[in-house]
Design an enzyme around this catalytic site. Structure first.
Site, mmCIF file in Angstrom:
data_model
loop_
_atom_site.group_PDB
_atom_site.id
_atom_site.type_symbol
_atom_site.label_atom_id
_atom_site.label_comp_id
_atom_site.label_asym_id
_atom_site.label_seq_id
_atom_site.Cartn_x
_atom_site.Cartn_y
_atom_site.Cartn_z
ATOM 1 N N ASP A 7 100.781 61.552 33.846
ATOM 2 C CA ASP A 7 101.746 61.152 32.822
ATOM 3 C C ASP A 7 101.711 62.182 31.700
ATOM 4 O O ASP A 7 100.692 62.836 31.475
ATOM 5 C CB ASP A 7 101.438 59.763 32.265
ATOM 6 N N GLY A 8 102.829 62.319 31.028
ATOM 7 C CA GLY A 8 102.941 63.194 29.875
ATOM 8 C C GLY A 8 103.506 62.421 28.708
ATOM 9 O O GLY A 8 104.164 61.396 28.890
ATOM 10 N N GLU A 45 104.880 66.201 31.362
ATOM 11 C CA GLU A 45 104.945 65.517 32.660
ATOM 12 C C GLU A 45 104.665 66.516 33.793
ATOM 13 O O GLU A 45 103.890 66.229 34.701
ATOM 14 C CB GLU A 45 106.326 64.880 32.871
ATOM 15 N N ASP A 68 105.698 58.881 36.774
ATOM 16 C CA ASP A 68 106.829 58.099 36.269
ATOM 17 C C ASP A 68 107.951 59.006 35.775
ATOM 18 O O ASP A 68 108.900 58.552 35.161
ATOM 19 C CB ASP A 68 106.390 57.118 35.181
ATOM 20 N N HIS A 118 105.160 52.269 32.111
ATOM 21 C CA HIS A 118 104.944 51.131 31.204
ATOM 22 C C HIS A 118 105.239 49.794 31.885
ATOM 23 O O HIS A 118 105.815 48.895 31.285
ATOM 24 C CB HIS A 118 105.768 51.293 29.932
ATOM 25 N N ASP A 128 98.841 57.404 30.646
ATOM 26 C CA ASP A 128 99.597 57.333 29.395
ATOM 27 C C ASP A 128 98.638 57.294 28.204
ATOM 28 O O ASP A 128 98.859 57.995 27.211
ATOM 29 C CB ASP A 128 100.505 56.103 29.394
#
Length: 154
Positions: A7-8, A45, A68, A118, A128
């Site tokens: 995740d970024g 990301e 994501d 999320h 995250d």
């Protein structure tokens, strides 16, 4: 098979940003994270995926990347990035990172799976947390590719 979760995050776009990566192989788990003083969400990301793949030292092991980021997953799974490469990434943002991605991607057997962000996915939530914490860190790195302006057309 190696599972790679990524995740970024970016606090503003552009703004301070970070990435979080979790590598899982059998019973081994490794977390990798870093933060940058000025960058974009898409760069973080993509960098999360790159750093995760670069951490795998044995080529040929199947790797499933869980991300994501539609930007990253679609660019690879729909093969857009290979067309961008043929055109020298002309007019495309993040050419430095896409070139770096393609060099490491070629050494591995990689499959991408998009996960909803999320949404309670434990590893995505942890990535995250890592990305946001890194973005908020007082010790931020310089994203040379972004700050130089070379890789961001327009």
């Amino acid at each position: 098979m190696i599972e790679l979760y990524t995740d970024g995050a970016s606090r503003g776009n552009p703004g301070p940003g970070g990435y979080g990566t979790i590598l899982r192989w059998k019973h081994h788990v490794k977390e990798i994270t870093a933060g940058y003083r000025k960058t974009t969400n898409n760069r973080m990301e993509l960098l999360a995926v790159i750093v995760g793949l670069e951490a795998v030292t044995k080529p040929g092991i199947p790797i499933t990347v869980f991300s994501d980021s539609k930007y990253v997953v679609d660019a690879v799974e729909k093969r857009w990035v290979f067309g961008w490469q043929k055109k020298g990434f002309k007019g495309k943002a993040n050419a430095d990172l896409w070139s770096r991605f393609l060099r490491i991607y070629a050494k591995h057997n990689v499959k991408f799976v998009w996960v909803k962000g999320h949404a309670g996915h434990p590893e995505n939530e942890r990535c995250d947390e890592l990305a946001v914490a890194s973005a908020l860190s007082p010790h931020l790195l310089i994203d040379e590719g972004f700050e130089s302006g070379i890789n961001n057309p327009g």
